[in-house]
Write a protein that holds these residues in place. Structure first.
Motif, PDB file in Angstrom:
ATOM      1  N   TYR A  98       3.071   3.210  -8.632  1.00  0.00           N
ATOM      2  CA  TYR A  98       3.769   3.095  -7.355  1.00  0.00           C
ATOM      3  C   TYR A  98       3.664   4.385  -6.550  1.00  0.00           C
ATOM      4  O   TYR A  98       3.416   4.372  -5.340  1.00  0.00           O
TER       5      TYR A  98
ATOM      6  N   GLN B 136       1.707   4.629  -2.979  1.00  0.00           N
ATOM      7  CA  GLN B 136       2.282   5.121  -1.730  1.00  0.00           C
ATOM      8  C   GLN B 136       1.437   6.258  -1.162  1.00  0.00           C
ATOM      9  O   GLN B 136       1.240   6.357   0.055  1.00  0.00           O
TER      10      GLN B 136
ATOM     11  N   VAL C  49      -0.226   6.296   2.666  1.00  0.00           N
ATOM     12  CA  VAL C  49      -0.003   7.300   3.716  1.00  0.00           C
ATOM     13  C   VAL C  49      -1.303   8.007   4.081  1.00  0.00           C
ATOM     14  O   VAL C  49      -1.647   8.151   5.250  1.00  0.00           O
TER      15      VAL C  49
ATOM     16  N   PHE D 190      -0.604   2.396  12.836  1.00  0.00           N
ATOM     17  CA  PHE D 190       0.799   2.058  12.587  1.00  0.00           C
ATOM     18  C   PHE D 190       0.894   0.689  11.927  1.00  0.00           C
ATOM     19  O   PHE D 190       1.585   0.481  10.938  1.00  0.00           O
TER      20      PHE D 190
ATOM     21  N   MET E 203      -0.385   0.887   8.401  1.00  0.00           N
ATOM     22  CA  MET E 203       0.553   1.506   7.476  1.00  0.00           C
ATOM     23  C   MET E 203       1.728   0.583   7.164  1.00  0.00           C
ATOM     24  O   MET E 203       2.170   0.510   6.019  1.00  0.00           O
ATOM     25  N   MET E 204       2.219  -0.109   8.165  1.00  0.00           N
ATOM     26  CA  MET E 204       3.345  -1.012   7.929  1.00  0.00           C
ATOM     27  C   MET E 204       2.955  -2.098   6.934  1.00  0.00           C
ATOM     28  O   MET E 204       3.742  -2.465   6.060  1.00  0.00           O
TER      29      MET E 204
ATOM     30  N   LEU F 150       2.762  -0.601   3.550  1.00  0.00           N
ATOM     31  CA  LEU F 150       4.109  -0.295   3.069  1.00  0.00           C
ATOM     32  C   LEU F 150       4.801  -1.578   2.600  1.00  0.00           C
ATOM     33  O   LEU F 150       5.595  -1.538   1.657  1.00  0.00           O
ATOM     34  N   LEU F 151       4.509  -2.679   3.264  1.00  0.00           N
ATOM     35  CA  LEU F 151       5.020  -3.966   2.785  1.00  0.00           C
ATOM     36  C   LEU F 151       4.537  -4.200   1.356  1.00  0.00           C
ATOM     37  O   LEU F 151       5.295  -4.640   0.477  1.00  0.00           O
TER      38      LEU F 151
ATOM     39  N   VAL G 290       6.579  -2.111  -0.923  1.00  0.00           N
ATOM     40  CA  VAL G 290       7.933  -2.643  -1.129  1.00  0.00           C
ATOM     41  C   VAL G 290       7.894  -3.826  -2.101  1.00  0.00           C
ATOM     42  O   VAL G 290       8.742  -3.945  -2.990  1.00  0.00           O
TER      43      VAL G 290
ATOM     44  N   LEU H 265       7.444  -2.426  -5.489  1.00  0.00           N
ATOM     45  CA  LEU H 265       8.698  -1.833  -5.970  1.00  0.00           C
ATOM     46  C   LEU H 265       9.646  -2.920  -6.467  1.00  0.00           C
ATOM     47  O   LEU H 265      10.232  -2.808  -7.546  1.00  0.00           O
ATOM     48  N   ALA H 266       9.765  -3.980  -5.674  1.00  0.00           N
ATOM     49  CA  ALA H 266      10.645  -5.082  -6.079  1.00  0.00           C
ATOM     50  C   ALA H 266      10.153  -5.693  -7.398  1.00  0.00           C
ATOM     51  O   ALA H 266      10.935  -5.941  -8.324  1.00  0.00           O
TER      52      ALA H 266
END
Lengths: 517, 594
Positions: free
Chosen positions: B122, B126, B130, B149, B152-153, B156-157, B160, B163-164
């Motif tokens: 993880y 990340q 970035v 942008f 990256m979004m 990042l999804l 996430v 992570l979940a």
């Protein structure tokens, strides 16, 4: 409890007040600033005595105790444990930081500004180290006046409204807190927090007191829906005010839950936990969405604070070690990161005279160091691995999933929202056109000196948080153990003029019967 | 065991160190230092031994930073060689920021592949998100900023979701070990993790971030994204989801979708991006098949595809560098001006089209062979038809690209072209050489694969099919090329949907919530505050007129009495005596009658 050989906490409280006296005799603003910085550094150095804190114990340390108003049972009673020592350390850290950040931005009534700051710092340390409930309340209220003055005298254009809103909101909550203070004194027989914590209270009593205290603390944090004072206050306050509001004062509310709400009313805390968790999750998501819609840097940070404090309160009310650890360490980390973001925003404002994103475009090419620092703290703000916020959020989310699958699932979009609302302005500020920074100078030595220690802490606490966890663990475990079965006392009224005490065992019995027979 | 065998230095270490010190180096020598981390990485990975290294404790969890096994080793060797080629290609770039982003990106890729637990994965995941975003942003064009942008979004999804999945997995299994999931018993956390990997692997419909982002990246950045970004995700899929039948379906869709869009796209780098999606689909099919040879084929294809895709992106990047143009319709007849680039582009396309003796052939043939044997969820022959169709479309796309770019007269005149830097040509040459060597001597790669390859690579049948496909593709192109002329517009893709979702959140949630919050603030100001002021005025009125009035009136009465009393003071004795007698009589009467 471990008594102090040297009244370190009293020194930490008094030193800024003595600094006020010194300020009164100084004339030139530069001398005043240097004096203020000297006092703050002396305060920090004095705080190094706290490094003697013994790990592995949940006892209060550096105890100082003296009778004050013996007729009421009020004592001058100070001490710190593994929870409050971090809050004191955070306050000490923010002290010189605020002074350096305000160096060139406060040009009028300089003496008065630093006097307000000193009194505020003194009161904050008092809040975090007070072990007498009355003393706690005194310091709690003492925070309000200097904050009000900081906003109303040195704030932005709409400072009066912001200051008024702030003080009315918090006073309303504090008034109820006074009711709780008196009620606990009457029920528990003492103002001493350790004694009150050892006492068991009827469930109905606990529920009322918890509600009252929760209202006061929820306003202070703030939690949705008691947050509407936050954007105005954070935006209108001077940089030092914004830093202290977000970095330290918001933690007063969370600290209140940890120090008073949970230990004094554990059954009520468990009873109201779903409500508190609901408010926390709302704060996380609501704050995130609101921050995303803002175009003012200070408002973005303010609403992001709402979201982060939501995570902290969520961690507290999970009642597991992961959540509690995450909450406490996030209190420190959020203070550092948000304080740094406000500081960088202040640095930008000095050049652009604007907190709007549109006034700070295209910085990457002309002021790369400044932009880089904003980007660094923005990444820390959304818990990028390796930065301090990651540790807290990871522990809180682990605790959330441990508690309930859906709770974690609802909280986790907050992490994505945080990335969105931090990256959006960062991208525009770095590469937006046309650039507003063509004639700007990059960071000065003073600005580097102000922000670099924060950057170091962001990385250090992100990569090596184990030391902090070791310090806080015994106190947190003790706090959570106290949520185990306790002996609750119920009053049995035989007749109108006498009462017999009937001891009931266990939480389960007590919750079924309520507060009395 | 000697010192080298027993010790382990993480290949990412030198990349990170150089990235941290690079901004502070002055002079011209710093560019030479760029070759140290890749050179060291090649040495370290070729001498790496299977084992678990660099275990650290972090927040009560055991992180494993260096897991070297038969699956991760081939990938880190691949990354090591590619990092050298990419560094060579970007040598001429004097913007340190681009090199710093590239170094961090490569380091994070190594870290992800060598991660032994999900937390380590993880963190490096990340890091890749970035740093890869910066490879787009540092192009410093207006579009690049916005695209970066969105890119990256989306990634990042993915983070996430990962992570979940990690937290849920830990809750269910008590473990963070980064290992295979039960492909026949997938839980909700497995699907979350799969979704995260699928985003980064550009599985349709989660691919548009890549097809939009890659063309907007810097020229060297696009090469890095294709090499390290997608391959890391495919590695992760290989680690966890081998034999998952769902991947066969997803892979087939990817292959066809990417191939179709490649045929009709008009941005030269976007065409390669879509071909990357299509090829990725074939690899995903290989991973999804519960077969050792298919897995070997997928990994071989990952190797081969890395080199020829990088070569193609370097070639397209060189064209953009020289001509300052990236639309196919505005380019043409470049074979005389950029002959070396033209030849190498053909090399790359031959590898992509799996022509025998080029690098794509062994991997594709292994996957196709195994595809024929499967029965679920799609029958083997049908799957083969789908993949074959995708291959033909990829061929069409590749031939179209090279034809209109190099061998057709452009509608617009290109002036004098900017000469290419020598390092760019050298890098392309290295990649081309690898493509050829892997194709002619596949055993060079076979020895790094997890399982020994069964059967012969170059059989008559395979060679026949291998030459037939491209020939059919070329013939098809000859007939269809009037329909495949470059256009001015792009086919709409899923990025419009993502933008729509983003705008929906912005306009549907964020703005209304901000408006509501503003209304609530106004309500507070106009209602509560005004009510409060009104109450204050009432209280003030009561205070002044009521309480104060009573007090003031009392005072006024006392003053009146005083004034009256002074008037009674006449100074005459008879008046005083008379008043005293009257007072005495009054007191006597009072006492007598009371």
């Amino acid at each position: 409890m471990l008594e102090a050989h040297f009244p370190i906490l009293t020194c930490l409280i008094l030193l800024p007040l003595l600094g006020c006296l010194g300020v009164l005799f100084l004339k030139s603003p530069l001398t005043v600033r240097c004096w203020a910085l000297g006092v703050s550094l002396a305060e920090m150095l004095t705080g190094l005595f706290l490094l003697q804190f013994k790990m592995g114990t949940s006892d209060f340390q550096f105890i100082e105790s003296a009778q004050w108003v013996s007729a009421w049972g009020v004592q001058y009673f100070l001490g710190v444990d593994g929870i409050s020592v971090f809050m004191v350390a955070l306050t000490l850290l923010m002290f010189p930081f605020c002074i350096i950040c305000s160096w060139t931005s406060i040009l009028t009534r300089v003496k008065e500004f630093y006097i307000c700051l000193f009194i505020l710092i003194s009161a904050l340390i008092g809040v975090f180290s007070a072990l007498d409930l009355f003393l706690f309340y005194l310091f709690w209220e003492a925070v309000l006046i200097p904050t009000y003055l900081l906003i109303s005298l040195w704030g932005g254009r709409e400072r009066d409204l912001a200051a008024l809103k702030f003080i009315l909101y918090t006073l309303a909550g504090s008034a109820l807190l006074l009711v709780a203070v008196i009620a606990f004194r009457m029920e528990g027989g003492s103002f001493s927090i350790p004694n009150l914590t050892a006492h068991a209270y009827p469930v109905q009593f606990q529920r009322w007191m918890f509600l009252i205290m929760a209202l006061a603390f929820a306003v202070k944090v703030p939690l949705f829906p008691f947050h509407t004072w936050l954007p105005a206050a954070y935006e209108q306050a001077p940089v030092a005010g914004s830093i202290l509001l977000s970095a330290v004062m918001a933690k007063m509310g969370a600290y209140g839950f940890l120090r008073l709400g949970l230990p004094l009313a554990p059954e009520a805390a468990q009873f109201f936990a779903p409500l508190m968790i609901g408010m926390s999750v709302c704060s996380i998501l609501y704050g995130g969405f609101l921050a995303f819609a803002q175009s003012n840097l200070k408002k973005i940070i303010a609403y992001s604070s709402l979201g982060h404090m939501g995570f902290i309160i969520l961690g507290i009310f999970l009642f597991n070690l992961n959540g509690a650890q995450g909450a406490l360490i996030q209190m420190v980390n959020h203070g550092i990161t948000t304080g740094a973001l406000f500081a960088v925003a202040g640095i930008l404002h000095r050049r652009s005279q604007s907190y709007e994103i549109s006034g700070n475009l295209g910085l990457g090419r002309y002021v790369p160091a400044l932009m880089g620092l904003w980007g660094f703290f923005a990444f820390a703000g959304f818990a990028f691995p390796g930065t301090n916020n990651f540790v807290g959020e990871f522990l809180i989310l682990a605790g959330a999933f441990e508690k309930n699958l859906w709770l974690g699932a609802v909280a986790i979009p907050g992490a994505l929202l945080a990335a969105a609302y931090m990256l959006r302005p960062t991208q525009k500020m770095a590469w937006g056109e046309p650039s507003t920074a063509t004639k700007w100078r990059d960071m000065s030595v003073r600005e580097w000196g102000c922000v670099l220690p924060m950057a170091f802490l962001v990385l250090y606490l992100g990569l090596a948080p184990t030391f902090c966890l070791k310090v806080m663990n015994p106190s947190l475990k003790h706090l959570l153990e106290a949520f185990g079965p306790r002996t609750a006392v119920t009053l049995s009224m035989d007749n109108h003029f006498s009462a017999n005490l009937t001891i009931e065992n266990g939480l389960n019995n007590n919750s079924e019967r309520g507060g009395g027979q | 065991m000697n010192l080298i065998e027993g010790s382990f230095l993480h290949p990412a270490t030198l990349f990170v160190i150089l990235a941290l010190i690079l901004p502070f180096l002055r002079g011209g020598f710093w560019r030479v230092l760029l070759f140290i981390p890749p050179g060291a990485a090649i040495f370290l990975t070729l001498h790496a031994h299977v084992g678990v290294y660099w275990e650290v404790d972090y927040v009560g969890q055991a992180l494993v930073l260096g897991r070297v096994d038969t699956l991760s080793l081939p990938f880190i060797i691949l990354f090591a060689f590619m990092s050298f080629i990419c560094t060579t290609f970007s040598f001429h770039v004097r913007d340190k920021a681009q090199h710093v982003a590239a170094l961090f990106f490569m380091a994070a890729a190594f870290g992800s592949v060598l991660a032994g637990d999900y937390w380590t994965l993880y963190m490096f995941w990340q890091g890749m998100t970035v740093s890869s975003s910066f490879l787009i942003w540092l192009d410093r064009e207006k579009d690049a900023s916005k695209t970066g942008f969105l890119y990256m979004m989306f990634l990042l999804l993915s983070s996430v979701l990962l992570l979940a999945g990690i937290l849920l997995r830990q809750r269910a299994t008590g473990s963070f070990i980064f290992g295979p999931a039960e492909s026949h018993l997938m839980w909700h956390y497995d699907y979350l993790i799969l979704a995260a990997f699928a985003i980064n692997a550009a599985v349709v419909p989660l691919h548009a971030w890549m097809t939009q982002g890659l063309p907007k990246a810097t020229i060297p950045g696009a090469v890095l994204l294709s090499v390290f970004g997608i391959k890391t995700a495919l590695y992760a899929m290989t680690r966890c989801f081998v034999g998952l039948e769902l991947l066969i379906v997803l892979g087939a869709i990817m292959a066809l979708y990417g191939a179709v869009y490649a045929v009709f796209s008009n941005n030269i780098r976007r065409i390669i991006a879509y071909l990357l999606v299509a090829q990725g689909g074939v690899m995903v099919v290989g991973i999804g098949m519960d077969s050792k040879m298919a897995l070997d084929g997928a990994i071989f294809l990952a190797y081969a595809q890395t080199f020829y895709t990088a070569l193609l992106l370097m070639a397209m990047g060189s064209v953009i560098y020289a001509t300052k143009e990236e639309l196919l319709g505005k380019l043409g007849n470049l074979v005389r001006k950029l002959p070396f680039v033209a030849v190498l582009t053909v090399f790359g396309l031959l590898g992509l089209c799996a022509v025998p003796f080029f690098s794509g052939f062994p991997g594709i043939s292994l996957i196709f062979e195994e595809a024929l044997k499967i029965q679920n969820p799609i029958s083997g022959p049908f799957l083969l038809i789908l993949l074959g169709l995708a291959m033909i479309l990829m061929l069409l796309g590749g031939v179209r690209l090279s034809f209109f770019l190099f061998w057709t007269k452009s509608a617009e005149q290109q002036g004098h072209l900017k000469p290419l830097h020598r390092n760019m040509v050298v890098a392309m040459g290295m990649a081309g050489a690898f493509c050829l060597v892997q194709g002619i001597f596949p055993e060079v790669i076979y020895r790094h694969l997890p399982y020994p390859v069964e059967g012969r690579t170059f059989t008559s049948f395979k060679l026949l099919i291998g030459f037939l496909f491209p020939a059919a593709g070329v013939v098809l192109f000859i007939f269809l090329h009037p329909l495949l002329k470059p256009r001015t517009h792009e086919l709409p893709d899923f990025e419009h949907l993502y933008t729509l979702v983003g705008r929906a959140i912005w306009f549907g949630l964020s703005k209304p919530l901000a408006w509501m919050d503003g209304i609530w603030t106004e309500i507070y100001r106009t209602f509560f505050l005004r009510a409060f002021y009104f109450m204050s005025r009432i209280t003030d009125f009561f205070d002044r007129k009521g309480i104060d009035g009573a007090v003031n009136q009392t005072a006024a009465s006392v003053m009146f009495l005083s004034r009256m009393s002074t008037r009674l003071q006449s100074g005459r004795l008879q008046d005083q005596l008379a008043r005293m007698m009257l007072l005495a009589l009054a007191v006597f009467a009072l006492v007598w009658f009371w």
